[in-house]
Design a protein around this motif. Sequence first.
Motif, PDB file in Angstrom:
ATOM      1  N   HIS A   1       0.835  -1.214   0.000  1.00  0.00           N
ATOM      2  CA  HIS A   1       0.000   0.000   0.000  1.00  0.00           C
ATOM      3  C   HIS A   1       0.865   1.258   0.000  1.00  0.00           C
ATOM      4  CE1 HIS A   1      -3.490   2.480   0.397  1.00  0.00           C
ATOM      5  NE2 HIS A   1      -3.086   3.008   1.525  1.00  0.00           N
TER       6      HIS A   1
ATOM      7  N   HIS B   1       1.102   5.633  -1.596  1.00  0.00           N
ATOM      8  CA  HIS B   1       0.625   6.769  -2.390  1.00  0.00           C
ATOM      9  C   HIS B   1       1.887   7.541  -2.771  1.00  0.00           C
ATOM     10  CE1 HIS B   1      -3.638   6.398  -1.016  1.00  0.00           C
ATOM     11  NE2 HIS B   1      -3.099   6.031   0.122  1.00  0.00           N
TER      12      HIS B   1
ATOM     13  N   HIS C   1      -9.528   1.477   0.708  1.00  0.00           N
ATOM     14  CA  HIS C   1      -9.207   1.605   2.126  1.00  0.00           C
ATOM     15  C   HIS C   1     -10.415   1.064   2.897  1.00  0.00           C
ATOM     16  CE1 HIS C   1      -6.907   4.966   0.218  1.00  0.00           C
ATOM     17  NE2 HIS C   1      -5.973   4.590   1.061  1.00  0.00           N
TER      18      HIS C   1
ATOM     19  N   HIS D   1      -5.484  -1.428   5.477  1.00  0.00           N
ATOM     20  CA  HIS D   1      -5.674  -1.101   6.897  1.00  0.00           C
ATOM     21  C   HIS D   1      -6.418  -2.172   7.705  1.00  0.00           C
ATOM     22  CE1 HIS D   1      -3.734   2.555   5.939  1.00  0.00           C
ATOM     23  NE2 HIS D   1      -4.696   2.969   5.152  1.00  0.00           N
TER      24      HIS D   1
ATOM     25  N   ASP E   1       2.152   2.678   3.314  1.00  0.00           N
ATOM     26  CA  ASP E   1       1.310   3.849   3.098  1.00  0.00           C
ATOM     27  C   ASP E   1       2.232   4.969   2.612  1.00  0.00           C
ATOM     28  OD1 ASP E   1      -0.929   5.481   2.981  1.00  0.00           O
ATOM     29  OD2 ASP E   1      -1.752   4.747   4.854  1.00  0.00           O
TER      30      ASP E   1
HETATM   31 ZN    ZN Z   1      -3.913   4.895   1.629  1.00  0.00          ZN
END
Ligand code: ZN
Length: 422
Positions: free
Chosen positions: A54, A56, A190, A239, A290
């Motif tokens: 995961h 970004h 998410h 998550h 993340d």
């Molecule tokens: Zn995220």
Amino acid sequence: MTELSADWVLPVDAPPVEGGLVRFEDGAIVSVGPGRAERHFANAAIVPGFVNAHSHLEYAVYAGFGDGTSFGPWIETHMQRKGILERDEMHAIARCGVVDSLASGITTTADYSFSGAAATACAELGLRATVYLEVFGGSAEDAQRQFEEKLETLEENVLVRLGVSPHAPYSCSLEVYAWCLSLGIPVGTHLAESANENDWLEHGAGPLSALATVLQPPTGLRAVASLEPVLGPDLLCAHCVEVNEVEIALLAERDVPVAHCPRSNALLGCGVAPLTALRESGIRVGLGTDSPASAPSFDVFEEMRAAVYTARGRERRADALSATDALRLATAGAAQALQMDDLVGTLATGKRADLAVVSLAGSPYHPVEDPAAAVVFGGSPDRVLEVIVDGKTRYQREEEVKWQEVRSIASAARSRMLVQQP
Ligand SMILES: [Zn+2]
């Protein structure tokens, strides 16, 4: 044929090899076993390139934004500052995210992309990725329009696969999820990240109420139950902190893969996901960094350590997560969660030649007793000497200086967000 050897080779799906050799040709691994190559890395380990479940990349310079505020106000700050950026700035930041990822030994990432810039950056700089283009809202037609707009400027290549990301159950309707899943491409979301999410979905209450105008109406159900009709093996869920026993059983029954992001969850005050219960139920779990918007970096070594600390702390058991298991979560486990385990995640004949060389020299874990512990507890990005993706060297520590320009352009975009913040 290329040959590399090191004092240790950690295939992950097989025991560590002391004095190991990896051979590859045309981007694929030909053999893994004992041996010594002309290029030998002393006091170092060769590991499978890390698979980040995961990320970004487009938030590579967002570190500290909204630090110390709860999930609702944090996401609000994030949205306001992101709104200041131009497209070329998002691209520059994504390139910086790719460099930071490669520098950490990451060779594959599952990136949820707001603008699509992450896909271009990965293709340009040679990071293997599934890039899930984010969509928001209640209508499938509208989601399709958002998706196609982002898709317009993008192309898939040998390293970059495109997918779609309905953002979260509080920002997308079930209709949008169903449309995304009907495309037959990778889908990621998410899920159950915070108690704030459940407060909004169940009761229309809590800090997320401040964003009510851009959210989906409450469902009267908790997050997992809200998505129950669409949960399945093709929906990657990041998550899963706020999940109870019954919800974990449902995720397991539907073979829903989970990206575990312990640093992000801890720093945002969301909690500690029940990793042990998730793993024991047979769920495919991968580790995700993340982004610096919530975790401070794409440092997968810190993430592995955080996974160990939080699992052992939560369970009050020193054997809740071993170093070997943490390394597996960041490689083979993540590859399984992304349905990419036929390609990456272990060092094995026939897999793509994605690997990282980690120096152990001078670490507290050297001389080596347990090579997995040495990598997990002693490793850090500044110990990553070389990173190879699909048989090509994409990052070398000794050439770090050549990435200075990429970093400084991204840093200028951060300055602009700080200066022009509302
Ligand atoms: Zn995220």
